[in-house]
Design an enzyme around this catalytic site. Structure first.
Site, PDB file in Angstrom:
ATOM      1  N   GLY A 180       0.809  -1.227   0.000  1.00  0.00           N
ATOM      2  CA  GLY A 180       0.000   0.000   0.000  1.00  0.00           C
ATOM      3  C   GLY A 180       0.834   1.266   0.000  1.00  0.00           C
ATOM      4  O   GLY A 180       2.059   1.234   0.102  1.00  0.00           O
ATOM      5  N   ARG A 218      -1.139  -0.044  -9.897  1.00  0.00           N
ATOM      6  CA  ARG A 218       0.008  -0.946 -10.085  1.00  0.00           C
ATOM      7  C   ARG A 218      -0.492  -2.380 -10.250  1.00  0.00           C
ATOM      8  O   ARG A 218      -1.627  -2.692  -9.867  1.00  0.00           O
ATOM      9  CB  ARG A 218       0.882  -0.888  -8.827  1.00  0.00           C
ATOM     10  N   ASP A 260       7.796   4.881  -9.637  1.00  0.00           N
ATOM     11  CA  ASP A 260       8.587   4.659  -8.417  1.00  0.00           C
ATOM     12  C   ASP A 260      10.088   4.726  -8.687  1.00  0.00           C
ATOM     13  O   ASP A 260      10.786   3.714  -8.763  1.00  0.00           O
ATOM     14  CB  ASP A 260       8.220   3.336  -7.735  1.00  0.00           C
ATOM     15  N   GLY A 269       2.500   3.685   1.592  1.00  0.00           N
ATOM     16  CA  GLY A 269       3.005   3.877   2.953  1.00  0.00           C
ATOM     17  C   GLY A 269       3.477   5.292   3.206  1.00  0.00           C
ATOM     18  O   GLY A 269       3.621   5.725   4.346  1.00  0.00           O
ATOM     19  N   ASP A 316       4.818  -4.297  -7.347  1.00  0.00           N
ATOM     20  CA  ASP A 316       4.159  -3.089  -6.829  1.00  0.00           C
ATOM     21  C   ASP A 316       4.748  -1.837  -7.457  1.00  0.00           C
ATOM     22  O   ASP A 316       4.242  -0.740  -7.224  1.00  0.00           O
ATOM     23  CB  ASP A 316       4.265  -3.024  -5.294  1.00  0.00           C
ATOM     24  N   ASN A 317       5.808  -1.995  -8.242  1.00  0.00           N
ATOM     25  CA  ASN A 317       6.403  -0.852  -8.943  1.00  0.00           C
ATOM     26  C   ASN A 317       6.177  -0.948 -10.445  1.00  0.00           C
ATOM     27  O   ASN A 317       6.953  -0.408 -11.234  1.00  0.00           O
ATOM     28  CB  ASN A 317       7.898  -0.754  -8.623  1.00  0.00           C
TER      29      ASN A 317
END
Ligand code: AMP
Ligand code: MG
Length: 520
Positions: free
Chosen positions: A101, A201, A282, A103, A272-273
């Site tokens: 998530g 993502r 990212d 962050g 996630d990137n």
């Protein structure tokens, strides 16, 4: 300030977290949590992107106002902003990591730009969220300068990317252990406002799938397609998700081919990137190739396995797409459409790679033998420790009959390797000149085409590091000048040749130049 119109569709359409507390937790059944940025002591605008400001409708006066720095530090909201952090998971270094998530990223809202497009405004480093896990929600100036500059540099290179509107220093310090070696230090903090049509993502889809929240997964897929892939409305409903996945695969292939063309190494290609829009996303321990080394990874966390090395990016992207396919599989009775999407990645990448070869070598088309010609040039560059960007720019600038070994004298990092590989270069140049003689492009067209794909200026790590060190002393002029250089990466910029130069010796093994960590 500009009269921005926020539509905030993500919040309106998708289910959110009913728990409004800003405490770290698992969030199930929801794609976002409402959360306010944490105010900082002394916001100061260090740099901004004039192109992005214009697209969003901020004039010079608005950008210069105290309110602008306050809003984009997270100290104040504009009418219509509804801040939230989104919920996603991901595979990190090949392992399922569960819920991650936003962050330290907080979306302020989505505006309609002067181009009629959706632009999501997201602060990075704006404080803790329910997804901050063990970390502080903040970002340091060095990594914020790197994200700000590289987002805009990538855009001007013509490679899809999230953008950056602003870079604001916070007047607060952040504790970081840069190399995870037990030596944490206080560093200046900063907030970047990054901007994209969407920051969705692969991991946004993986998390509900891993939790068997299939309805939530379907809702998110329908939202993503409806909002960001309007061209797929024409697809028959039963094919739409498969067609969408294939489009994500094709965009990802073209994205990675763009990176390979200019020598960009992302450094942390976790799922996630990975953007479903096919954007570079990212910016962390990324790097650029100086001397051509296909095994180069700038990320010290990756030094052992070198999973995210330059040359492996296409296969890592493919692996990441297989994880996305697996996540989407509950929406399919038959995996054939997902396999077809993955095949589309391979085909699109192969075609884009041929396009890169033709473009970079100035050929009207890439014949099978040209694959070998390019491979042999790469093996010379590696053996000779030659600078990738300078080699291709030299090839672009000189007429065929001026392409001698001596013309490449300035591109080397190691005199002994230069001498040892000189014959290899001579033989290659002979073949290349023959190939050019057999190509229909005239010299002027060839030169123009080559100069449009072989940049003169890239955001070399040492250039960014030099600008960062000045910014840390309170002087933003290095960041501003570098931003300006990177706005025209394919043009000769008289007086700015130093920005196109080789990496200086001091930067060879220097932290921030060849070694970066995820600590940011
Ligand atoms: P990254 O490796 O930067 O892509 O980050 C992976 C995850 O760690 C994401 O969920 C980030 O939001 C989170 N993260 C990274 N740095 C921080 C930080 N300083 N505070 C809170 N979360 C963070
Ligand atoms: Mg990330």
């Amino acid at each position: 300030m500009a009269n921005l119109h926020f539509n905030n569709a993500f919040l309106r359409v998708l289910p959110g977290d009913p728990d409004g507390r800003n405490v770290v937790r698992e969030v199930r059944g929801a794609l976002w949590s409402e959360v306010m940025p944490t105010a900082v002591a002394a916001p100061r605008l260090l740099a901004y992107s004039p192109e992005m400001a214009a697209t969003l409708g901020f004039d010079d006066e608005a950008v210069a106002s105290a309110e602008f720095a306050e809003v984009f530090a997270g100290n104040r909201l504009l009418d219509g902003m509804r801040p939230y952090a989104s919920n996603y998971g991901g595979h990190q270094f090949g392992q399922w990591a569960g819920q991650l998530g936003d962050g330290r990223a907080i979306t302020l809202g989505t505006v309609i730009g002067s181009d009629g497009q959706d632009w999501e405004l997201q602060l990075k480093g704006a404080g803790k969220t329910p997804y901050s896990r063990h970390a502080d929600g903040r970002a340091v100036l060095r990594s914020s300068v790197r994200e700000f500059l590289c987002s805009e540099a990538m855009h001007h290179l013509g490679i899809p990317t999230t953008r950056a509107l602003s870079l604001v220093t916070t007047g607060e310090e952040v504790l970081r252990d840069m190399f995870y070696d037990g030596h944490p230090e206080m560093e200046p903090g900063a907030v970047v406002c990054r901007v994209a049509p969407s920051f969705l993502r692969f991991g946004h889809f993986e998390l509900p799938s891993a939790r068997s929240e299939v309805d939530l997964l379907r809702t998110l897929v329908d939202f993503a397609i409806g909002r960001h892939f309007p061209e797929l409305k024409a697809s028959p409903a039963e094919h739409r998700v498969g067609d969408w996945f294939a489009e994500v695969c094709r965009r990802t292939a073209r994205l990675v081919a763009g990176w390979m063309r200019v020598g960009f190494v992302h450094g942390v290609l976790n799922t996630d990137n990975m953007s479903i829009l096919g954007l570079t996303i990212d910016y962390g321990p990324y790097g650029w190739i100086d001397d051509y080394d296909p095994d180069f990874t700038p990320n010290t966390t990756d030094a052992q396995g070198r999973r995210y090395r330059f040359d492996w990016q296409p296969r890592v992207a493919y692996w990441n797409l297989t994880q996305l396919a697996r996540a989407l599989s509950p929406l399919f009775d038959d995996v054939a459409p997902l396999q077809a999407g993955l095949d589309a990645f391979a085909a699109t990448y192969a075609e884009a790679e041929r396009g890169n070869i033709a473009g970079k070598l100035g050929l009207s088309e890439c014949r099978d033998n040209d694959l070998v010609l390019m491979a042999d040039l790469r093996s010379w560059m590696q053996a000779a420790e030659a600078d990738m960007t300078m080699v291709f720019r030299t090839l672009s600038d000189l007429p065929a009959d001026a392409l001698t070994v001596d013309a490449f004298d300035d591109v080397h990092y190691d005199a002994a390797k230069r001498v040892a590989a000189a014959e290899q270069l001579q033989a290659w140049l002979r073949r290349y000149r023959q190939r050019l003689a057999d190509d229909p492009l005239d010299a002027t067209t060839r030169r123009d085409r080559m100069r449009a794909v072989n940049p003169k200026y890239i955001l070399r790590n040492w250039l960014a590091q030099r600008a960062i060190e000045r910014a840390q002393q309170g002087d933003p002029s290095g960041v501003l000048e570098l931003l300006d250089v990177m706005r025209h990466p394919y043009d000769d910029q008289p007086g700015r040749e130093a920005f196109a130069g080789k990496r200086p010796e001091w930067a060879r093994d220097r932290a921030g130049c060849s070694m970066l960590s995820c600590s940011s």
